[in-house]
Motif scaffolding. Structure first.
Motif, PDB file in Angstrom:
ATOM      1  N   SER A   1       0.836  -1.197   0.000  1.00  0.00           N
ATOM      2  CA  SER A   1       0.000   0.000   0.000  1.00  0.00           C
ATOM      3  C   SER A   1       0.872   1.249   0.000  1.00  0.00           C
ATOM      4  CB  SER A   1      -0.914   0.013   1.227  1.00  0.00           C
ATOM      5  OG  SER A   1      -0.152   0.065   2.422  1.00  0.00           O
ATOM      6  N   ALA A   2       0.356   2.297  -0.618  1.00  0.00           N
ATOM      7  CA  ALA A   2       1.073   3.566  -0.670  1.00  0.00           C
ATOM      8  C   ALA A   2       0.083   4.694  -0.910  1.00  0.00           C
ATOM      9  CB  ALA A   2       2.131   3.554  -1.775  1.00  0.00           C
ATOM     10  N   PHE A   3       0.148   5.698  -0.081  1.00  0.00           N
ATOM     11  CA  PHE A   3      -0.693   6.885  -0.219  1.00  0.00           C
ATOM     12  C   PHE A   3      -2.176   6.521  -0.365  1.00  0.00           C
ATOM     13  CE2 PHE A   3       3.529   7.972  -1.872  1.00  0.00           C
ATOM     14  CZ  PHE A   3       3.860   8.977  -0.959  1.00  0.00           C
ATOM     15  N   GLY A   4      -2.607   5.582   0.481  1.00  0.00           N
ATOM     16  CA  GLY A   4      -4.016   5.226   0.546  1.00  0.00           C
ATOM     17  C   GLY A   4      -4.488   4.246  -0.503  1.00  0.00           C
ATOM     18  N   ARG A   5      -3.586   3.729  -1.312  1.00  0.00           N
ATOM     19  CA  ARG A   5      -3.962   2.772  -2.346  1.00  0.00           C
ATOM     20  C   ARG A   5      -3.247   1.448  -2.123  1.00  0.00           C
ATOM     21  NH1 ARG A   5      -6.007   5.349  -7.266  1.00  0.00           N
ATOM     22  NH2 ARG A   5      -6.236   7.584  -6.873  1.00  0.00           N
TER      23      ARG A   5
END
Length: 206
Positions: A24-28
């Motif tokens: 996951s990264a920046f809410g995705r």
């Protein structure tokens, strides 16, 4: 960064799974892959970095003067034993001291991912800062599983960018050449992840 498009259009046949956590990264949440073919720039950096490490070790064994990693190794050695958050902050500040130079000026091509040794000689652009931060934290003993190099779209500037993420005490921290201090990644909302990578797996975001 032209590699962004390559990764987005050549990955469907290599699909593995979708998972939370490091993916996951920046809410995705991204789709996880183990075949690095769609992101050849990262594969190339990892291979060239291994060769560079061997060259530096040979230089030190032979005591041949100013070896490629002299300043870097002194910096890393000075951080050993410090708490993880301090190490992350110092790594971010250390790398950000180098001047920003585009790949066209530095290498004569639009997209080139530099090894740490190349970065220390010639400086670089956003992915080069991210790479040296990733490798600096690895040299300090951070596990590859808590680190990600992340290619993003900067939605404010409408350009590709690259940063490093690291998990420390349950929080994901952002190391960015555009931001002086390390901050929680959750506080940044103008980055849309394209792909992220550790040394063993990578994730595609759609």
């Amino acid at each position: 960064m032209s590699v962004f498009l390559f990764a987005m259009t050549h990955c469907d046949l290599l699909y593995a799974d979708s998972s939370p956590g490091p993916g996951s990264a920046f809410g995705r949440v991204g789709k996880r892959f183990t075949n690095f073919l769609p992101i050849p720039q990262w594969s190339s950096v990892l291979e060239r970095y291994r060769k560079e490490q061997r060259s530096d070790a040979d230089c030190r064994t032979g005591r041949r003067g100013n070896c490629p990693y002299t300043e870097w190794k002194t910096f890393i050695d000075g951080l050993q034993g410090r708490d993880p958050y301090t190490q992350v902050q110092e790594v971010n500040s250390f790398a950000n001291r180098w001047r920003y130079i585009t790949d066209v000026v530095n290498w004569g091509i639009e997209d080139y991912w530099a090894t740490p040794g190349e970065f220390f000689k010639k400086a670089g652009d956003c992915e080069d800062y991210a790479i040296v931060k990733f490798m600096s934290l690895r040299a300090l003993g951070f596990d590859s599983d808590v680190l990600r190099l992340v290619a993003v779209m900067d939605l404010d500037l409408d350009v590709g960018h690259a940063v490093t993420l690291v998990d420390v005490d349950g929080q994901t921290l952002l190391l960015d050449n555009q931001i002086k201090r390390v901050i929680p990644a959750s506080s940044v909302h103008h980055y849309k992840p394209v792909f992220s990578a550790s040394e063993t797996v990578w994730w595609l975001f759609k």
